[in-house]
Design an enzyme around this catalytic site. Structure first.
Site: not given
Ligand code: NDP
Length: 296
Positions: A54, A98, A121
């Site tokens: 990422k 994460q 997200d």
């Protein structure tokens, strides 16, 4: 029939190029740089690889990348304080924590602490609600990537029968909402569905998000259907490690009209959509028009 292969790797490269062009324009015309903050707690090896990828992809499109690596024993209060500071930081337009978090941390509490506008997200309860009610939201990256590929392949999706196998909050449910938003007739199947094969055979669009290697076989696919395989399963075959999807590729590709491979299908689209969401968030925060074709 041999299915057309939907090349997610090439598609994702196109999305990243579009994002990069928009980022360059923002710098030139507005003096703004979108920024993505990624928070990793602990030492999970797979998570470390995802975070590294990422970071590299964020830099590559010209965005600022802020990495926060915290020890596994980090307290909830410390993590929440970091999220509060990222929420308040105008250089940060996207925040990603994460998952999975270490067991002593409450993922729901942590995710819901992220400002919904920066929740790239799309897991914050506000974004889930906005998506469910058809309002402007941050959309989870993996289903957004699937939707982009489907729109590209079909043009309009209205009226098509879509079956989503899997009802997770991360993939199955938001995927179903997005397909409904595009006026598909949507069925969500799961582990208690009766006669899954018959349900799947009714699908013009079949999305598999199950987490079971090669479970969807060719006899479950309607001739000419579009098959989107979200699954990422690491298996061993003939003594070698192999990555396979939730769809049995060979048998399904012999029947389907189009299919995403694993690897090289949905996977690369997830990071591309994370970048797209960060760009969208930056545009919204600055009252600028959103990038076309990169949102739901
Ligand atoms: P979850 O384990 O959270 O959900 C799996 C779903 O599949 C559940 O709803 C479950 O039903 C359903 N299911 C399980 N067994 C069966 C069965 N025999 N028949 C029908 N349905 C079944 O998984 P995720 O949604 O998080 O992930 C799904 C897959 O997608 C995984 O392989 C994962 O690795 C992959 N993935 C890939 C991403 C990418 O970037 N490409 C991103 C995220 C995930 P029930 O609810 O009844 O238990």
């Amino acid at each position: 029939m041999t299915a057309k292969v939907i090349d997610g790797k090439a598609f994702a490269a196109g999305v990243r190029a579009q994002v990069a062009a928009h980022v360059a324009k923002l710098a030139e015309e507005n003096g703004i740089q979108p920024g993505l903050a990624v928070v990793l707690v602990g030492e999970d090896p797979a998570s470390k690889v995802y975070v590294k990828n990422k970071h590299a992809s964020t830099i590559e499109v010209g965005m600022a990348s802020f990495e926060h690596r915290l020890p596994a024993e980090t307290s909830e209060a410390t993590l929440l304080a970091l999220i509060d500071s990222l929420n308040a930081d105008p250089k940060v337009h996207g925040i990603l924590v994460q998952l999975p978090l270490p067991a002593h941390l409450n993922s729901e509490l942590v995710i819901n602490r992220i400002s919904p506008a920066k929740d790239v997200d799309g897991f914050h309860i506000s974004n889930v609600g906005l998506l469910g009610t058809g309002q402007k939201s941050m959309v989870p990256c993996t289903p957004l990537g699937c939707l982009m590929m489907l729109r590209d392949h079909h043009g309009k999706l209205a009226g098509l029968n879509a079956v989503v196998v899997g009802r997770s909050n991360i993939v199955g449910k938001p995927m179903a909402q997005l397909l409904l938003g595009d006026s598909c007739t949507v069925t969500i199947a799961h582990s208690r569905t009766k006669d899954l094969a018959a349900v799947c055979r009714g699908a013009d669009i079949l999305v598999a998000a199950v987490g079971r290697p090669e479970m969807i076989t060719g006899d479950m696919v309607k001739p000419g259907a579009t098959v989107i395989d979200v699954g990422i399963n690491r298996i061993e075959r003939d003594g070698k490690a192999k990555l396979v999807g939730d769809v049995h590729y060979e048998s399904a590709a012999a029947v389907a009209g189009a299919i995403t491979p694993v690897p090289g299908g949905v996977g690369p689209m997830t990071i591309a959509c994370l970048l797209a969401n960060t760009l969208t968030s930056c545009c919204r925060a600055n009252g600028l028009p959103e990038p076309k074709g990169l949102t739901a």
